[in-house]
Design an enzyme around this catalytic site. Sequence first.
Site, PDB file in Angstrom:
ATOM      1  N   GLU A 197       9.652  43.076   2.882  1.00  0.00           N
ATOM      2  CA  GLU A 197       9.788  44.490   3.222  1.00  0.00           C
ATOM      3  C   GLU A 197       9.138  44.675   4.596  1.00  0.00           C
ATOM      4  OE1 GLU A 197       8.037  47.352   0.521  1.00  0.00           O
ATOM      5  OE2 GLU A 197       8.717  49.004   1.801  1.00  0.00           O
ATOM      6  N   ARG A 209       1.549  34.207  -7.197  1.00  0.00           N
ATOM      7  CA  ARG A 209       1.169  34.530  -5.822  1.00  0.00           C
ATOM      8  C   ARG A 209       0.087  33.608  -5.332  1.00  0.00           C
ATOM      9  NH1 ARG A 209       1.351  39.622  -3.292  1.00  0.00           N
ATOM     10  NH2 ARG A 209       3.111  40.513  -4.226  1.00  0.00           N
ATOM     11  N   LYS A 223      -0.618  44.263   1.523  1.00  0.00           N
ATOM     12  CA  LYS A 223      -0.265  44.856   2.808  1.00  0.00           C
ATOM     13  C   LYS A 223      -0.926  46.218   2.986  1.00  0.00           C
ATOM     14  CE  LYS A 223       4.119  43.625   2.635  1.00  0.00           C
ATOM     15  NZ  LYS A 223       5.545  43.525   2.905  1.00  0.00           N
TER      16      LYS A 223
HETATM   17  P1  ATP Z   1       2.566  43.852  -0.926  1.00  0.00           P
HETATM   18  O1  ATP Z   1       2.653  44.064  -2.407  1.00  0.00           O
HETATM   19  O2  ATP Z   1       1.230  43.514  -0.415  1.00  0.00           O
HETATM   20  O3  ATP Z   1       3.253  44.930  -0.123  1.00  0.00           O
HETATM   21  P2  ATP Z   1       4.896  42.346  -1.191  1.00  0.00           P
HETATM   22  O4  ATP Z   1       4.915  41.245  -2.173  1.00  0.00           O
HETATM   23  O5  ATP Z   1       5.523  43.608  -1.609  1.00  0.00           O
HETATM   24  O6  ATP Z   1       3.418  42.545  -0.678  1.00  0.00           O
HETATM   25  P3  ATP Z   1       7.087  41.678   0.405  1.00  0.00           P
HETATM   26  O7  ATP Z   1       7.315  41.898   1.833  1.00  0.00           O
HETATM   27  O8  ATP Z   1       7.900  42.438  -0.565  1.00  0.00           O
HETATM   28  O9  ATP Z   1       5.553  41.897   0.154  1.00  0.00           O
HETATM   29  O10 ATP Z   1       7.175  40.121   0.084  1.00  0.00           O
HETATM   30  C1  ATP Z   1       8.283  39.335   0.430  1.00  0.00           C
HETATM   31  C2  ATP Z   1       8.300  38.117  -0.435  1.00  0.00           C
HETATM   32  O11 ATP Z   1       7.091  37.376  -0.301  1.00  0.00           O
HETATM   33  C3  ATP Z   1       8.431  38.489  -1.894  1.00  0.00           C
HETATM   34  O12 ATP Z   1       9.393  37.644  -2.500  1.00  0.00           O
HETATM   35  C4  ATP Z   1       7.068  38.261  -2.441  1.00  0.00           C
HETATM   36  O13 ATP Z   1       7.122  37.905  -3.788  1.00  0.00           O
HETATM   37  C5  ATP Z   1       6.529  37.133  -1.565  1.00  0.00           C
HETATM   38  N1  ATP Z   1       5.076  37.211  -1.488  1.00  0.00           N
HETATM   39  C6  ATP Z   1       4.334  38.261  -1.085  1.00  0.00           C
HETATM   40  N2  ATP Z   1       3.029  38.002  -1.212  1.00  0.00           N
HETATM   41  C7  ATP Z   1       2.923  36.738  -1.701  1.00  0.00           C
HETATM   42  C8  ATP Z   1       1.829  35.890  -2.048  1.00  0.00           C
HETATM   43  N3  ATP Z   1       0.566  36.289  -1.917  1.00  0.00           N
HETATM   44  N4  ATP Z   1       2.109  34.662  -2.517  1.00  0.00           N
HETATM   45  C9  ATP Z   1       3.375  34.242  -2.636  1.00  0.00           C
HETATM   46  N5  ATP Z   1       4.452  34.995  -2.341  1.00  0.00           N
HETATM   47  C10 ATP Z   1       4.238  36.229  -1.870  1.00  0.00           C
HETATM   48 MG    MG Z   2       7.483  44.036  -2.127  1.00  0.00          MG
END
Ligand code: ATP
Ligand code: MG
Length: 558
Positions: free
Chosen positions: A36, A263, A273
């Site tokens: 995102e 994660r 984020k």
């Molecule tokens: P946040 O919840 O902090 O906003 P997010 O997971 O929503 O983070 P995205 O931009 O949606 O962030 O993540 C893109 C991809 O990266 C998703 O498939 C997510 O599952 C993966 N991802 C995000 N954070 C992690 C992490 N700490 N470890 C492994 N994969 C991750």
């Molecule tokens: Mg997300």
Amino acid sequence: MSDKEPVARTNFIRQIIEEDLASGKHSRIATRFPPEPNGYLHIGHAKSIVLNFGVAEDYGGTCNLRFDDTNPHKENVEYVEAIKADVRWLGYDWDDRLFFASDYFEQLYQFALELIDKGLAYVCELTPEEVRAYRGTLTEPGRDSPYRDRPAAENRDLFQRMRAGEFPDGTKTLRAKIDMASPNVNLRDPVLYRIRHGVVHHQTGSEWCLYPMYDYTHPISDALEGITHSLCTLEFEDHRPFYDWVVDHVSVPCKPRQIEFSRLNLEYTVMSKRRLTMLVSEGYVEGWDDPRMPTIAGLRRRGYTPAAIRAFCDRVGVTKADNLVEMAALESAIREDLDRSAPRAMAVLRPLKVVIEDYPDDKTEGLAVANHPKDESLGSRRIPFARELYIDGEDFSEAPPPGFKRLVPGGEVRLRNAYVIRCDQVIKDEAGEVVELRCSHDADTLGRNPEGRKVKGVIHWVSAAQSVTAEVRLYDRLFSVPEPGAGKDDFLADLNPDSLRTLTGCRLEPSLADAGPGQRFQFEREGYFVLDPDSRPARLVFNRTVDLRDTWGRGGKS
Ligand code: ATP
Ligand code: MG
């Protein structure tokens, strides 16, 4: 990747893929990385990137880069561009497969009409609070919305008018009609669409006032792109039944399979984020690329290499188990890479003047020095030796602790790549601070041991006149506890107040004057350093990437 320890890259997801290829379920695989654009990528995203692009690469498939842009008020193009740059920098290529979920807004809308026509979606007029109250809890079933049984024709009409902008925000939603008594709350008539007036979407502008929810958008986007394995993190496990419900009930060309993994969490930092955005917007760090941040941009500026990050991700592996990875694991990955690849140089971080009184005033020797002890291909250089030098203030002690092998009054030490010197006189200022050492050298010790005595210590140095001045930034962990914010409301209370120390007036050997942005070195005995983009001609700035050995947990050196 690490040449040293090739990691057997097997994991449960690769096993599933291999089985699907062996059984003929799929003849080729397709994955996607779906960020995102509401912040910069961090090391947790790197795990997902290495997994998604890595399996595509290894099994001859493809990996798409798809922006999941259904929340326009938090997203922007700066993030889109930064994410693209970071994925590329990590060494991956999406070719012409760059997508936005917003590319599918029209199709998503048409699929919503299909659900309405099948009696599987309805326009609900409960307020957000009421929706929550009707949803029930983990232990109690929910209650049906009073709008649940609207006829399809009426739903279609209302939904079209929602799109046309006839209703204000929050007055209507489109919801899936599944089961308000489902033990899985994600199946209790989840919202598919909400109304958002007045936001300008970074891709679609003001075209829409109706935005689809992530849980509805994601499975359809995957299906439209022909994704075979939709890899995501464990918090989506309970959403999988809805993912499957969506692809089962609309006319999409294929049915991707969602597979969840845990994660990445890293000690002494935060990865959400929301928290990273707060650190940036409230000025606790200099920006998204502050070298203390766990972002890819921060790690790059800190001096990390793509190979080290990929090796780290491979080593961490992919499982369903919760984990909190030690910072030492990330640091050893960069140390291994830089030990192999970084040219050596001498840099004096806390200069103390040394005058070699028996060395001629008008003489300068250019001493030939290899750039790397194990890799001749990195060549050699000449470093100037002269009467006036600098050594590090910490390499001299008037009251040496036991085991101190460096310079003491009346003692000898070897200057690395040069002569053995002896400290004959200590000069102090009025405050009693040591400001200069008067020394003599043994002219027979260039590349040779001294006669009849052992000199144990070796210290680094630079020529006073020929050295260049620099600012050096030493970083420590951003937070002072392994799990910032654990057990308290305010994660900011755990910030480490000493996470950055700036040393000015450092003196570097002259070859470093020509260093280019992003160039990495080992400063002998001090650690690995990279030239920071803040550098200007004659105003060098270096960041310490990591020190030479693991001092983590022992308070660290300097
Ligand atoms: P946040 O919840 O902090 O906003 P997010 O997971 O929503 O983070 P995205 O931009 O949606 O962030 O993540 C893109 C991809 O990266 C998703 O498939 C997510 O599952 C993966 N991802 C995000 N954070 C992690 C992490 N700490 N470890 C492994 N994969 C991750
Ligand atoms: Mg997300």
